[in-house]
Scaffold this active site. Structure first.
Site, short mmCIF file in Angstrom:
data_model
loop_
_atom_site.label_atom_id
_atom_site.label_comp_id
_atom_site.label_asym_id
_atom_site.label_seq_id
_atom_site.Cartn_x
_atom_site.Cartn_y
_atom_site.Cartn_z
N LEU A 9 0.82 -1.22 0.00
CA LEU A 9 0.00 0.00 0.00
C LEU A 9 0.85 1.26 0.00
CD1 LEU A 9 -2.65 -1.05 2.68
CD2 LEU A 9 -2.89 -1.11 0.18
N GLY A 10 2.05 1.19 0.51
CA GLY A 10 2.92 2.36 0.58
C GLY A 10 4.19 2.04 1.32
N GLY B 281 10.01 5.64 5.81
CA GLY B 281 11.33 5.41 6.38
C GLY B 281 11.34 4.29 7.40
N GLY C 299 9.50 1.58 7.17
CA GLY C 299 9.21 0.31 6.54
C GLY C 299 8.09 0.44 5.52
N SER C 300 7.43 -0.66 5.24
CA SER C 300 6.38 -0.69 4.23
C SER C 300 5.06 -1.14 4.84
CB SER C 300 6.77 -1.64 3.09
OG SER C 300 8.00 -1.24 2.52
N VAL C 301 3.95 -0.76 4.17
CA VAL C 301 2.61 -1.14 4.62
C VAL C 301 1.97 -2.02 3.55
CG1 VAL C 301 0.35 -0.34 5.37
CG2 VAL C 301 2.39 1.00 5.92
N LYS D 200 1.96 -3.03 8.90
CA LYS D 200 3.17 -2.22 8.76
C LYS D 200 4.38 -3.10 9.09
CE LYS D 200 3.45 2.10 10.30
NZ LYS D 200 3.66 3.27 11.20
N ASP E 104 3.46 14.77 13.00
CA ASP E 104 3.59 14.53 11.56
C ASP E 104 2.23 14.55 10.87
OD1 ASP E 104 5.16 14.19 9.35
OD2 ASP E 104 5.35 12.02 9.52
#
Length: 656
Positions: free
Chosen positions: A329-330, A333, A335-337, A351, A448
């Site tokens: 999905l994306g 920094g 990691g990835s989802v 995640k 953020d």
């Protein structure tokens, strides 16, 4: 045969030694000079200081030199000037500037300051300093090491000639730069350089170099100093018995230094591989050991593993088809989802975190602990995590419409966001933040807030996500002093300059997000997409001042919503992005203002990062470019020496 404890100790000591050597290679600070006079408006001056420094960076990364101006007149005008010495490559130049950028704010609230590093120079001032070649703040440093013995006469004579020849030649060069070396004896070579800032004209450079030569030859050589620097308003002159520059005249010392560099690199790689092997072996031993009470992380892992939050790693691996790119999905920094489907049919977002240091472990536990304590309809729900496999995973509810930025900044998809949905997203995000700031069990600052961290469910209702950077406050705390974390373009100016974190930083980020949602324009690239070269904030303030704000409404919404409602939301957004944090309304008040639509809103004051003017470079081959907001930069935490090169989020310190 298993490695012995002594082998592990050797590896750790070797790693520590190489790390220390790497730390020592960061640019040394030679001298910093702060004005004795203070600005009369520290808050406003800080805003323009940040803007000026970031515009210098945008130029210096392309040209090795940058100048800038931010502000509309005294006392709120800030001039910036930066120069990398020509022996630095582009990456070294960026890192040197980043070090200078972190240290120079220590001069604030002084109205002027400059800093000289081993490789670069940076200055800010309330007045135009571009043509200054020499001034009362000029300084020199003869160093602590001296030379004696029979070589002294030859050393003094040769070095004086070397410096004289360099300074007589450098101002005639295209980039005002010259380096050379001279062999004094079989085991002694002297290296020297001279560099003027490219903002000077030829005569100004000559005057500056002449003064630098007089300081070194007249004051340092008589003391037999082996490393001396002249640091003037418009130039830098140095000689040393160490080969401190690359790209100078070839010499035995220079060749030896290159061999040493490659040797260090080779040893570093070897050490890293050994350390990785060591960590893997030790980690396996630690997992097998039942005696873990001295490691609090092990206790936390055990606690999570036995709780209802725990998922089996193998189940999550299968759910994502072994973390297939088709389910991705994306990526950020941390990691990835991935999208996953659990054995019971539930769709989840997983995640996948990559831990490179203990800091990442802390970020993981931070996110698990914080988000598990807060429950709100506008916060993404944490379902659990996996901590026993080869990597740590977080499991969230899956939101089918992904994140707001996928719709808001996509010409083909933004039509899905009519005014009613956009307003609901604004209010829902505000309610989620208000809950974090004042209504949850713990007082939390997200740090953020941006479009990519606002997820949308099937009805486009918003949920705030990504709590890896979040921090919580004790009830009696007014602020936290912390390293920089967040996303350039959304970070409040007072947080960037002073590193003091309050809820006002989230409010500023939220205000930027509101203005993006109403205009359909991304704050970070607004200059490049503007015909006039103006930033989004500058465009909005100009139209607000002229009473024509409705012209900036997203074209998808033109004629499809109430102008009165649009202008009201614009006004609330401007209240949130005011330069002074004290003037920004708290989030509970923001929710109230959005919902009641009172006509008695206070007038917003000027937001930061406007009144941008271009800068000029002396370079005859290319023109200088300027940037308005903090984006795509190397920056450093106010408390850390690490760096990040990215236009996405930065933490202490990794781009996201």
């Amino acid at each position: 045969m298993a490695p012995s404890p002594l082998f592990f100790l050797f590896l750790l000591l070797l790693s520590a030694s190489i790390s220390a050597a790497d730390d020592n290679t960061s640019p040394a600070i030679f001298r910093s000079v702060c004005s004795a006079n203070q600005t009369s408006d520290p808050g406003g001056f800080d805003v323009h200081f940040v803007d000026a420094m970031e515009k210098v960076f945008q130029n210096i990364t392309k040209l090795g030199f940058g100048s800038s101006i931010s502000g509309s007149g005294e006392p709120l005008t800030v001039y910036g000037l930066g120069q990398c010495f020509s022996y630095l490559n582009r990456i070294s130049c960026q890192l040197c500037y980043a070090q200078a950028r972190v240290k120079l704010p220590r001069c604030l609230p002084a109205n002027a300051g400059r800093i000289y590093l081993d490789g670069c120079f940076l200055e800010y001032s309330y007045r135009n300093v571009y043509a200054d070649s020499i001034d009362a703040a000029d300084t020199f440093d003869c160093g602590n090491s001296t030379l004696g013995g029979s070589r002294l006469p030859n050393f003094n004579k040769s070095t004086a000639e070397l410096v004289g020849n360099l300074t007589a030649a450098a101002y005639r060069k295209e980039d005002y730069y010259e380096v050379a070396s001279v062999v004094v004896s079989r085991h002694l070579t002297v290296y020297a350089m001279a560099q003027c800032w490219r903002s000077l004209n030829e005569s100004g450079c000559r005057d500056c170099l002449d003064k630098g030569r007089e300081e070194l030859v007249g004051r340092c050589l008589p003391t037999a100093s082996t490393d001396s620097k002249a640091m003037n308003a418009g130039c830098f002159v140095r000689y040393s018995t160490d080969p401190f520059y690359f790209g100078g005249a070839s010499s035995a010392g220079g060749r030896s230094s290159h061999v040493w560099v490659w040797l260090v690199v080779a040893l570093s790689i070897f050490a890293v591989l050994l350390v990785i092997f060591t960590i893997l072996v030790m980690n396996r031993r630690w997992r097998a050991s039942s005696n873990s009470e001295e490691d609090p992380s092990i206790e936390i892992i055990r606690s999570i593993s036995t709780s209802q939050l725990s998922f089996k790693y193998e189940d999550l691996r299968v759910a994502t088809d072994n973390f297939s790119d088709r389910n991705k999905l994306g990526q950020g920094g941390y990691g990835s989802v991935y999208k996953g489907t659990l054995p019971d049919g539930r769709e989840v977002a997983i995640k996948r975190l990559f831990f490179n240091t203990r800091q990442w472990v802390d970020q993981f536990f931070n996110e698990v602990t914080l988000i598990n304590q807060v429950q709100h309809k506008n916060l993404v729900k944490l379902l659990g995590c996996s901590v026993e496999g080869p990597e740590s995973l977080l499991v969230y509810e899956f939101l089918c419409n992904t994140s707001l930025d996928h719709y808001l900044f996509d010409v083909a998809k933004k039509a899905n966001l009519d005014w009613e949905r956009r307003f609901e997203i604004i209010v829902g995000t505000a309610e989620g933040l208000a809950y974090l700031h004042s209504a949850s069990i713990v007082r939390i600052i997200h740090r953020d807030i941006k479009a990519s961290n606002v997820l949308l469910d099937e009805r486009f209702r918003p949920k705030i996500s990504d709590f890896g950077l979040a921090r919580y406050f004790a009830e009696d705390q007014s602020h936290l002093s912390t390293g920089l974390a967040g996303t350039f373009g959304y970070m409040a100016p007072e947080y960037i300059v002073h590193g003091q974190l309050t809820e006002k930083a989230d409010i500023y980020s939220f205000g930027v997000l509101v203005l993006e949602i109403v205009t359909g324009r991304k704050n970070q690239n607004s200059i490049s997409t503007s015909a006039e070269g103006h930033s989004l904030m500058q465009q909005i303030w100009q139209h607000y001042s002229c009473g024509t704000l409705v012209k900036l409404l997203d074209s998808e919404l033109q004629g499809k919503c109430s102008e009165e409602e649009v202008l009201h939301v614009f006004h609330v957004g401007l209240l949130c992005v005011q330069a002074s944090p004290a003037l920004r309304p708290p989030m509970w008040k923001v929710v109230e203002l959005l919902m009641t639509r009172t006509k008695d809103l206070p007038a917003p004051t000027v937001p930061p990062f406007i009144n941008v003017k271009g800068s000029q470079s002396r370079s005859r081959s290319s023109t200088s470019e300027t940037s308005y907001l903090l984006s795509s930069s190397v920056t450093r935490s106010l408390d850390s020496g690490q760096s990040s090169v990215n236009q996405l989020s930065v933490s202490v310190f990794q781009g996201r």
